[in-house]
Design a protein around this motif. Structure first.
Motif, short mmCIF file in Angstrom:
data_model
loop_
_atom_site.label_atom_id
_atom_site.label_comp_id
_atom_site.label_asym_id
_atom_site.label_seq_id
_atom_site.Cartn_x
_atom_site.Cartn_y
_atom_site.Cartn_z
N SER A 80 0.83 -1.21 0.00
CA SER A 80 0.00 0.00 0.00
C SER A 80 0.86 1.25 0.00
CB SER A 80 -0.92 0.02 1.22
OG SER A 80 -1.86 -1.02 1.14
N GLU A 81 1.93 1.21 0.77
CA GLU A 81 2.83 2.36 0.83
C GLU A 81 3.51 2.57 -0.53
OE1 GLU A 81 6.93 3.61 3.08
OE2 GLU A 81 5.43 2.51 4.23
N GLN A 82 3.92 1.48 -1.17
CA GLN A 82 4.55 1.59 -2.49
C GLN A 82 3.58 2.14 -3.51
OE1 GLN A 82 5.91 -2.43 -3.05
NE2 GLN A 82 7.90 -2.04 -2.10
N VAL A 83 2.34 1.70 -3.47
CA VAL A 83 1.32 2.22 -4.39
C VAL A 83 1.10 3.70 -4.12
CG1 VAL A 83 -1.14 2.13 -4.98
CG2 VAL A 83 0.16 0.01 -4.79
N GLN A 85 3.23 5.83 -2.89
CA GLN A 85 4.39 6.56 -3.40
C GLN A 85 4.33 6.70 -4.92
OE1 GLN A 85 7.76 4.37 -1.93
NE2 GLN A 85 7.59 5.22 0.13
N LEU A 86 3.91 5.63 -5.59
CA LEU A 86 3.79 5.66 -7.05
C LEU A 86 2.73 6.68 -7.48
CD1 LEU A 86 4.65 4.53 -9.78
CD2 LEU A 86 2.97 2.70 -9.45
N VAL A 87 1.58 6.67 -6.81
CA VAL A 87 0.52 7.64 -7.12
C VAL A 87 1.04 9.06 -6.91
CG1 VAL A 87 -1.71 8.53 -6.33
CG2 VAL A 87 -1.40 6.06 -6.69
N GLN A 91 1.32 11.87 -9.76
CA GLN A 91 0.66 13.15 -9.56
C GLN A 91 1.65 14.29 -9.70
OE1 GLN A 91 -2.72 13.57 -9.12
NE2 GLN A 91 -2.21 15.72 -9.49
N HIS A 92 2.83 14.11 -9.13
CA HIS A 92 3.87 15.13 -9.22
C HIS A 92 4.28 15.34 -10.68
CE1 HIS A 92 7.26 17.58 -7.96
NE2 HIS A 92 8.05 16.83 -8.74
#
Length: 98
Positions: A80-83, A85-87, A91-92
């Motif tokens: 969940s944390e990796q997802v 971070q990817l999101v 977004q960035h």
């Protein structure tokens, strides 16, 4: 201060009187039923003899299952944390292209 009560549970046909917080008596009873079921399952196999050995095997099996659940939860949390971070990175990147 939490009020305590004595809960009577039966495990492998033996009665135990256990003091616990009144608010936890139902959880204690469910835990005792679960333990009793696991111990009866082990006894039914006929491979383990004696209440103490059956109790140790049940404790090991329950602890093993708990440990696996904790590992799965940690793995799920990490995913969940990796997802997340990817999101955030996507977004960035999208914000930079505007």
């Amino acid at each position: 201060m939490s009020q305590t009560e004595t809960v009577i549970v039966r495990i492998l046909d033996k009665e135990y009187h256990i003091a616990c917080p009144a608010s936890e008596s139902a959880n204690l009873e469910r835990a005792a039923i679960y333990l009793d079921t696991k111990m009866r399952d082990i006894r039914r196999t006929g491979k383990v003899v004696g209440a103490e050995r059956i109790a140790v095997m049940a404790a090991l099996n329950i602890t093993y299952a708990l440990h696996r659940k904790e590992q799965e939860q940690a793995s799920s949390d990490e995913s969940s944390e990796q997802v997340q971070q990817l999101v955030s990175r996507v977004q960035h990147s999208l914000d930079e292209t505007k």
